[in-house]
Design an enzyme around this catalytic site. Sequence first.
Site, PDB file in Angstrom:
ATOM      1  N   HIS A  29       0.829  -1.211   0.000  1.00 41.82           N
ATOM      2  CA  HIS A  29       0.000   0.000   0.000  1.00 41.82           C
ATOM      3  C   HIS A  29       0.859   1.255   0.000  1.00 41.82           C
ATOM      4  CE1 HIS A  29      -3.083  -2.802   1.508  1.00 41.82           C
ATOM      5  NE2 HIS A  29      -2.257  -3.130   2.476  1.00 41.82           N
ATOM      6  N   HIS A 177      -4.198 -12.734   2.014  1.00 44.40           N
ATOM      7  CA  HIS A 177      -3.593 -13.193   3.275  1.00 44.40           C
ATOM      8  C   HIS A 177      -4.025 -14.607   3.701  1.00 44.40           C
ATOM      9  CE1 HIS A 177      -2.318  -9.139   3.341  1.00 44.40           C
ATOM     10  NE2 HIS A 177      -3.361  -8.601   3.928  1.00 44.40           N
ATOM     11  N   ASP A 244       2.972  -6.628   1.930  1.00 41.44           N
ATOM     12  CA  ASP A 244       1.943  -5.961   2.740  1.00 41.44           C
ATOM     13  C   ASP A 244       2.484  -4.710   3.431  1.00 41.44           C
ATOM     14  OD1 ASP A 244      -0.573  -5.417   3.643  1.00 41.44           O
ATOM     15  OD2 ASP A 244      -0.566  -6.912   5.236  1.00 41.44           O
ATOM     16  N   ASN A 249      -2.232  -1.781  10.914  1.00 42.96           N
ATOM     17  CA  ASN A 249      -2.908  -2.507  12.006  1.00 42.96           C
ATOM     18  C   ASN A 249      -2.104  -3.661  12.593  1.00 42.96           C
ATOM     19  OD1 ASN A 249      -5.329  -0.974  12.065  1.00 42.96           O
ATOM     20  ND2 ASN A 249      -5.907  -1.933  10.134  1.00 42.96           N
TER      21      ASN A 249
HETATM   22  C1  0GY Z   1      -3.918  -5.333   4.667  1.00 41.66           C
HETATM   23  C2  0GY Z   1      -4.600  -5.598   5.903  1.00 41.66           C
HETATM   24  C3  0GY Z   1      -5.259  -4.713   6.679  1.00 41.66           C
HETATM   25  C4  0GY Z   1      -5.784  -3.463   6.259  1.00 41.66           C
HETATM   26  C5  0GY Z   1      -6.344  -3.236   5.087  1.00 41.66           C
HETATM   27  O1  0GY Z   1      -7.810  -2.130   3.703  1.00 41.66           O
HETATM   28  C6  0GY Z   1      -7.175  -2.070   4.744  1.00 41.66           C
HETATM   29  O2  0GY Z   1      -7.218  -1.119   5.508  1.00 41.66           O
HETATM   30  O3  0GY Z   1      -6.233  -4.110   4.116  1.00 41.66           O
HETATM   31  C7  0GY Z   1      -5.565  -5.081   8.063  1.00 41.66           C
HETATM   32  O4  0GY Z   1      -5.950  -4.216   8.853  1.00 41.66           O
HETATM   33  O5  0GY Z   1      -5.435  -6.255   8.433  1.00 41.66           O
HETATM   34  O6  0GY Z   1      -4.103  -6.020   3.672  1.00 41.66           O
HETATM   35  O7  0GY Z   1      -3.133  -4.405   4.626  1.00 41.66           O
END
Ligand code: 0GY
Length: 291
Positions: A29, A177, A244, A249
């Site tokens: 991300h 995941h 990732d 989080n």
């Molecule tokens: C990831 C996992 C998380 C967050 C998100 O969309 C998101 O905010 O995917 C997570 O909080 O486990 O894939 O980065």
Amino acid sequence: MTPEPLPFHPNPKKPDIALPQGACDAHCHVFGPAERFPFAPQRTYTPIDAPKEKLFALHRHLGLERSVLVQASCHGTDNAAMMDAIAAGEGRYRGIAMVERDISEGELEKLHEGGVRGVRFNFVTHLGKPADLDAIREITAKIIPLGWHAVVHFDAHRLEGLAPFLRELQLPMVIDHMGRIDASAGTDQPAFQLLLDLMQDERFWVKVCGSERISRAGPPFEDAAAFGAILVEKFPDRVLWGTDWPHPNIKQHMPDDGALVDLLKIIAPRPDLMQKLLVDNPTRLYWPETL
Ligand code: 0GY
């Protein structure tokens, strides 16, 4: 909101293994910078800024030449930060967007031109309201003509309820995941068995990353990597892997991204498996025009 998110690793190690040419980080991300790309008002957490320059530097350090940026919930359906990073990647980056159900064909085409190849749907409790099934039906009907796929992110306990719906959808689906199974619950746990069962259907793909999320043993997360190894061995042509980064989080053990690359020794223990996981599979899904 999470008051103080853990910062990503400041100085990841150099991996012990050399990655194959063209290796792809298929799940990471970019966040912010917030002053330029504000976070969504309805977000459930506020991450630390993780701008594209830091991501690009990490990829150079780890030996990753390509990448798929995945829109995260903290930016909602405003894909601007991700699109900006893809544009700066000069063809080496693709994206998975989050979109509103009433998105127009023109807007989808614009995303396609900008490098997007799929839409993500979240069913993870800590990320807010689960995706609406009717909205998914509408959105997937619009993206199938573009040759896109869906990325689905769910908590393991939701899979049983979700599986019949996912089987209905007529497009490739990539599960995030490893289905967020519990790595301490063994390979007989219903969610892992159901994941294996879904994977018998050629429309399903799975990302064998997130070891740091599903591990219960802690670093170096080898308990989780063992599940990835099973998936890679059974379905070598429909697996993807990613860092990732910047690990939103993560509450306890912020991973060293170089050590996550080293886990590939367990996940894809032979050169042919590594080549498929890191190069051939992402190329088929994200850069088919180069084949
Ligand atoms: C990831 C996992 C998380 C967050 C998100 O969309 C998101 O905010 O995917 C997570 O909080 O486990 O894939 O980065």
